[in-house]
Design an enzyme around this catalytic site. Structure first.
Site, short mmCIF file in Angstrom:
data_model
loop_
_atom_site.label_atom_id
_atom_site.label_comp_id
_atom_site.label_asym_id
_atom_site.label_seq_id
_atom_site.Cartn_x
_atom_site.Cartn_y
_atom_site.Cartn_z
N ARG A 132 0.87 -1.18 0.00
CA ARG A 132 0.00 0.00 0.00
C ARG A 132 0.90 1.23 0.00
O ARG A 132 1.91 1.27 0.71
CB ARG A 132 -0.90 0.04 1.24
CG ARG A 132 -2.11 -0.88 1.18
CD ARG A 132 -3.14 -0.48 0.13
NE ARG A 132 -4.27 -1.39 0.10
CZ ARG A 132 -4.38 -2.46 -0.69
NH1 ARG A 132 -3.41 -2.77 -1.55
NH2 ARG A 132 -5.45 -3.23 -0.64
N GLU B 282 -2.34 7.46 -4.86
CA GLU B 282 -3.02 6.58 -5.79
C GLU B 282 -4.53 6.81 -5.77
O GLU B 282 -5.17 6.76 -4.76
CB GLU B 282 -2.74 5.14 -5.36
CG GLU B 282 -3.11 4.11 -6.34
CD GLU B 282 -2.71 2.74 -5.80
OE1 GLU B 282 -3.23 1.76 -6.29
OE2 GLU B 282 -1.89 2.68 -4.87
N HIS C 206 -0.67 -0.29 -9.88
CA HIS C 206 -1.39 -1.25 -9.02
C HIS C 206 -1.87 -2.46 -9.83
O HIS C 206 -3.06 -2.77 -9.89
CB HIS C 206 -2.58 -0.58 -8.32
CG HIS C 206 -2.92 -1.27 -7.03
ND1 HIS C 206 -3.27 -0.62 -5.89
CD2 HIS C 206 -2.94 -2.59 -6.71
CE1 HIS C 206 -3.51 -1.48 -4.93
NE2 HIS C 206 -3.31 -2.70 -5.41
#
Ligand code: NAD
Length: 333
Positions: A238, A267, A299
């Site tokens: 993350r 993000e 991602h």
């Protein structure tokens, strides 16, 4: 007999619809309607008339969204991902809304991508690709180092971290790990050490712990200073595990041989597809991209055929378990 469950599927991409529609034939009693909108306080009201919503990493499943879902009669939030840091669990509990996730759909998908990033950043594959396309066959700026007999430091040794440990062992690396719990399946070839020792001894550091209060900005200027010069850092976990401004400072002080990021702090859902050039220009992600030794992907760690199929099947099984009133190991509490 339980009645059919109507699910509103947010943030639909064509590949999501393909994998869920293919799996759906094996799970009777579930109907899915797909919307391209992502779940947030503005779109939550679309859930009127549905029994459940299906959301993703990018969705805003915060308190305000959950309040609206509750008003619309939603009793189940199906997260079609492993992480759930974007879900306000306290509010979900308050309204007795069940949250279910897909804990380990394909740990190898993410671990293989982490190693791909480490290798690409090390051997500057992104740069090499562009050079050769421009007819520049010189090797300047492309030198890397062997992973064989170097030390990998794996932070978080759950499903994905353990898969990464196995991959690193396959490369002939010494594997150090740091976790709050030791994973017994790794005891033959992984040495658990303190975070300090992992940071100071590793040539390649890969992050595989979840984002929580205790791991927020785990990688900051202090932990970066503890790392070896010439280290490779990979984050497929993350974005907020890494403090971006400090990472940029570390890159500027030539701490890193390479940095590979599949996730980054700012993000949103697919920065590169959906956001204007203007936003990208000013983003810290764009600042990171300006460094030749940084390799960024959008991602995509989870994005393999096997993982998508497994996500669809587990999510639909979660919906069936909910509909049948069964407890599940995939409940997020
Ligand atoms: P997991 O729950 O199996 O493993 C997480 C591990 O982190 C556990 O062993 C846990 O004990 C450990 N941990 C918890 N707190 C820690 C701390 N303070 N320091 C060190 N370790 C700590 O999870 P997983 O399936 O391996 O997934 C790991 C993460 O990968 C997820 O949380 C998610 O954020 C990320 N992920 C990314 C993608 C992608 O596409 N890039 C896909 C799936 C998951």
């Amino acid at each position: 007999m339980s009645t059919s469950l109507k699910v509103l599927f947010f943030d639909t991409k064509s590949y999501d619809k393909d994998s869920f529609q293919e799996a759906l034939s094996n799970y009777s009693g579930i109907e899915i309607e797909y919307t391209k909108s992502d779940l947030d306080p503005r779109t939550a009201a679309l859930a009127e008339g549905f029994g459940a919503v299906c959301a993703f990493v990018s969705s805003n499943v915060g308190a305000q969204t959950i309040e609206i879902l509750h008003q619309k009669g939603i009793r189940l939030i199906l997260m079609r991902c492993a992480g759930f840091n974007n879900v306000d669990l306290e509010t979900a509990r308050k309204y007795d809304i069940r949250v279910m996730r897909v804990p380990g759909y394909s740990p190898e998908a993410v671990a293989e991508h982490a190693m791909a990033l480490a290798l690409a950043a090390n051997r500057r594959l992104h740069k090499a690709y562009n050079k050769v396309r421009e007819n520049d066959f010189s090797l300047s700026g492309l030198m890397g180092f062997n992973f064989f007999e170097k030390t990998a430091g794996i932070i978080g040794t759950g499903k994905i971290g353990a898969a990464m440990c196995r991959i690193c062992r396959g490369f002939g690396m010494k594997v150090l790990a740091y976790d709050v719990y030791e994973n017994p399946s790794l005891k033959d070839f992984v040495e658990y050490v303190s975070l300090d020792k992992l940071l100071s001894d590793s040539d390649v550091i890969s992050l595989h712990c979840p984002l929580m209060d205790s791991t927020y900005h785990l990688i900051n200027i202090d932990t970066i200073r503890q790392m070896k010069d010439g280290v490779i850092l990979v984050n497929t976990s993350r974005g907020a595990l890494v403090k971006t401004d400090d990472l940029i400072e570390g890159i500027r002080m030539h701490k890193f041989a390479g940095v590979g990021l599949d996730v980054y702090e700012e993000e949103t859902n697919n920065v590169f597809e959906d956001r204007s050039d203007e936003i990208l220009e000013h983003s810290t992600t764009a600042r990171l991209l300006s460094f030749p030794n940084v390799m960024i992907t959008s991602h995509q760690g989870f994005f393999t055929r096997e993982a998508l199929n497994a996500i669809a099947e587990t999510t639909l099984q979660n919906a069936l378990d909910y509909n049948a009133g069964l407890a599940s190991a995939n409940d997020v509490k």
